[in-house]
Design an enzyme around this catalytic site. Structure first.
Site, PDB file in Angstrom:
ATOM      1  N   GLU A  79       1.559   3.074  10.223  1.00  0.00           N
ATOM      2  CA  GLU A  79       1.492   1.622  10.011  1.00  0.00           C
ATOM      3  C   GLU A  79       1.339   0.783  11.280  1.00  0.00           C
ATOM      4  O   GLU A  79       2.102  -0.143  11.513  1.00  0.00           O
ATOM      5  CB  GLU A  79       2.762   1.148   9.281  1.00  0.00           C
ATOM      6  CG  GLU A  79       2.929   1.788   7.935  1.00  0.00           C
ATOM      7  CD  GLU A  79       4.170   1.289   7.229  1.00  0.00           C
ATOM      8  OE1 GLU A  79       4.063   0.959   6.058  1.00  0.00           O
ATOM      9  OE2 GLU A  79       5.251   1.226   7.859  1.00  0.00           O
TER      10      GLU A  79
HETATM   11  C1  NGO Z   1       6.733   3.682   4.722  1.00  0.00           C
HETATM   12  C2  NGO Z   1       6.979   3.155   6.117  1.00  0.00           C
HETATM   13  C3  NGO Z   1       8.461   3.037   6.437  1.00  0.00           C
HETATM   14  C4  NGO Z   1       9.213   2.382   5.287  1.00  0.00           C
HETATM   15  C5  NGO Z   1       8.969   3.179   4.023  1.00  0.00           C
HETATM   16  C6  NGO Z   1       9.684   2.583   2.833  1.00  0.00           C
HETATM   17  C7  NGO Z   1       6.292   5.291   6.205  1.00  0.00           C
HETATM   18  C8  NGO Z   1       5.867   6.603   6.720  1.00  0.00           C
HETATM   19  N1  NGO Z   1       6.342   4.175   6.908  1.00  0.00           N
HETATM   20  O1  NGO Z   1       6.724   5.113   4.957  1.00  0.00           O
HETATM   21  O2  NGO Z   1       8.623   2.293   7.603  1.00  0.00           O
HETATM   22  O3  NGO Z   1      10.582   2.386   5.586  1.00  0.00           O
HETATM   23  O4  NGO Z   1       7.603   3.258   3.713  1.00  0.00           O
HETATM   24  O5  NGO Z   1       9.506   3.289   1.652  1.00  0.00           O
END
Ligand code: NGO
Length: 495
Positions: A310
């Protein structure tokens, strides 16, 4: 009750026979060699005072006498791998045979699930059985895991968990034959491990958490102790320092890590995607080298997780170059790099591992480069998703996940272009934006972590929802004795 109901994950085969083995105050536990002594002690401690005035005595002896419990190498002519085991229970003895210490430990966990659930209290619960002891039905069990990687992840960044709490999670994992604990040690909301060359990370970056609580961090000594505790239970710790995004705690601790040279404020909200290390500055790579180096030195396991998820503020070329450079740093410290599936398009080494989490995408590009995959696809394996719309904590971005949804899928069919041969296994992440303490963690993890443990352990052809549902329901007395705050999912016939 059918003793087969107690065993979860389901073994390759369980054959019941006539007769029984009697565990009495006189029963001794023998380890065939020192390699099996930990498992012998574990079983003796588990039995504790449930049966006699003292826990069962243990001895290392390759040819134990009749009437005993024996943990030995073997069985001859049968290769069950490092983690497989063979149990034979008859009137003359209870024998666990394994190719390696991990297999012996898993054999002990299975025997534990055949013993009375209230022994999990760990304290004497009168009335004690008489000198005639406790009967175990005669049977033969053959077992070995489907996947090498049977993992769980704790997000200790969004909400901190103490060492004792993490160790309790390790204990619960071991009962279910899980063998990798991935610790998400740094994110926007908190940096949770002491780094001696960059001390503000822990002291400042670790001083808060989601909601503004006081956070916390592990000293290096505590972390090393946790690694040892887990290793004794055949759980490998996989440390993650998320980068280049999810780094606000680091950016708040050291101004020089920011492109504009200005330290950020600590962050206690739950938005994602706003932070990034300054990938164009050389100091950033010195920082990463130091952090990876200190953590790698404390971590005997072969893996280092760099996050990589992300990053909304970087162009793909910059992101790719960053991941490739960090891969080299991780390798220079003797570790294999793992990253979330955003790293799949970068130039990966065949030793690198992609953790697939985004539904509707595939990390097939990484598989083509020889990399392997851990399946954590969010609409099946994320333990932080609500069970249903009424669940008081948890998120819903990947949907709601009832117990059947977490159980009824085949990891080898979960992502296009990722065949079973490229899969290391499965892992269940538990993100803690909305989970304030270990009670919340347990509530979201159980029973779904047990479901995912069976997805990782048991061959696909041996898994059936209805069979699993009944065995899951039979765990309730044991989980109650363990003080587990599990969710009583309405579709499960809890006992
Ligand atoms: C995503 C995000 C995390 C969040 C999560 C919540 C990933 C790999 N990055 O998963 O920062 O906490 O969702 O479900």
């Amino acid at each position: 009750m059918d003793p087969r109901l107690g065993v979860l994950p389901r073994p390759v085969s369980v054959d019941l026979h006539d007769g029984e083995f009697r565990l009495t105050p006189a029963t001794m536990i023998y380890a065939g060699s020192e390699r099996f002594a930990f498992s012998a002690r574990f079983l003796a401690e588990h039995i504790g005072l449930a049966i006699g005035e003292q826990p069962p005595r243990i001895e290392v002896n390759p040819s134990p006498p009749a009437g005993s419990i024996a943990i030995l190498a073997g069985p001859p002519g049968m290769d069950l791998g490092e983690e497989g085991y063979h149990i034979s229970i008859g009137s003359a003895r209870l024998e666990i045979r394994a190719g390696g210490p991990a297999g012996a430990f898993y054999g002990v966990q299975t025997v534990r699930q055949l013993l009375p659930p209230n022994w999990e209290y760990g304290a004497l619960r009168p009335p004690r059985p008489t000198a005639t002891g406790v009967a175990l039905r005669a049977m033969t069990i053959v077992d070995r895991p489907r996947f090498a990687w049977r993992g769980a992840m704790l997000d200790v960044s969004r909400h901190f968990l103490t060492v004792d709490e993490v160790e309790r999670y390790v204990d619960l994992m071991a009962l279910h034959k899980l063998n990798r604990l991935h610790l998400h040690l740094a994110d926007d909301q908190g940096w949770r491990i002491e780094i001696k060359s960059w001390p503000n990370l822990a002291t400042h970056g670790g001083s808060t958490e989601v909601g503004g609580g006081s956070g916390g961090y592990y000293t290096q000594e505590q972390y090393a102790g946790l690694v040892r505790y887990a290793a004794d239970r055949f759980v490998t710790i996989v440390p993650e320092i998320d980068m280049p995004g999810h780094t606000n705690a680091a950016l708040a601790s050291y101004a020089e890590l920011n492109c504009d040279g200005a330290a950020r404020s600590l962050y206690t909200g739950i938005d994602v995607g706003f932070s990034a290390l300054c990938v164009e500055k050389e100091i950033t790579y010195k920082f990463i080298h130091d952090v990876v180096g200190e953590i790698a030195a404390l971590t005997p396991g072969p893996y280092f997780h760099i996050g990589g998820d992300e990053v909304k503020t970087l162009k793909p070329e910059l992101y790719n170059a960053f991941v490739e450079r960090v891969q080299g740093i991780v390798q220079s410290h003797g570790k294999r790099m793992i990253g979330w599936d955003e790293i799949a398009p970068t130039k990966l080494l065949p030793t690198s591992i992609v953790q697939h989490w985004r539904p509707k995408t595939t990390p097939a590009a990484a598989v083509a480069k020889g990399a392997t995959v851990i399946m954590s696809v969010a609409d099946r394996a994320y333990l932080d998703m609500k069970y249903d719309a009424g669940t008081p904590i948890g998120l819903t971005w990947a949907g709601v996940i009832d117990v059947r949804t977490s159980y009824d899928w085949d990891p080898a069919a979960a992502a296009a272009g990722v065949p079973e041969g490229s899969l290391l296994g499965v892992e269940a992440p538990l993100w803690s934006e909305t989970l304030a303490n270990i009670r919340d963690v347990e509530f979201m993890a159980f029973p779904r972590l047990a479901a995912l443990a069976e997805v990782g352990w048991t061959r696909q052809q041996d898994r059936k929802w209805t069979d699993f549902r009944d065995r899951l329901g039979a765990q309730a007395p044991r989980w109650v004795a363990l003080g587990l705050s599990f969710y009583r999912a309405p579709e499960i016939p809890w006992r």
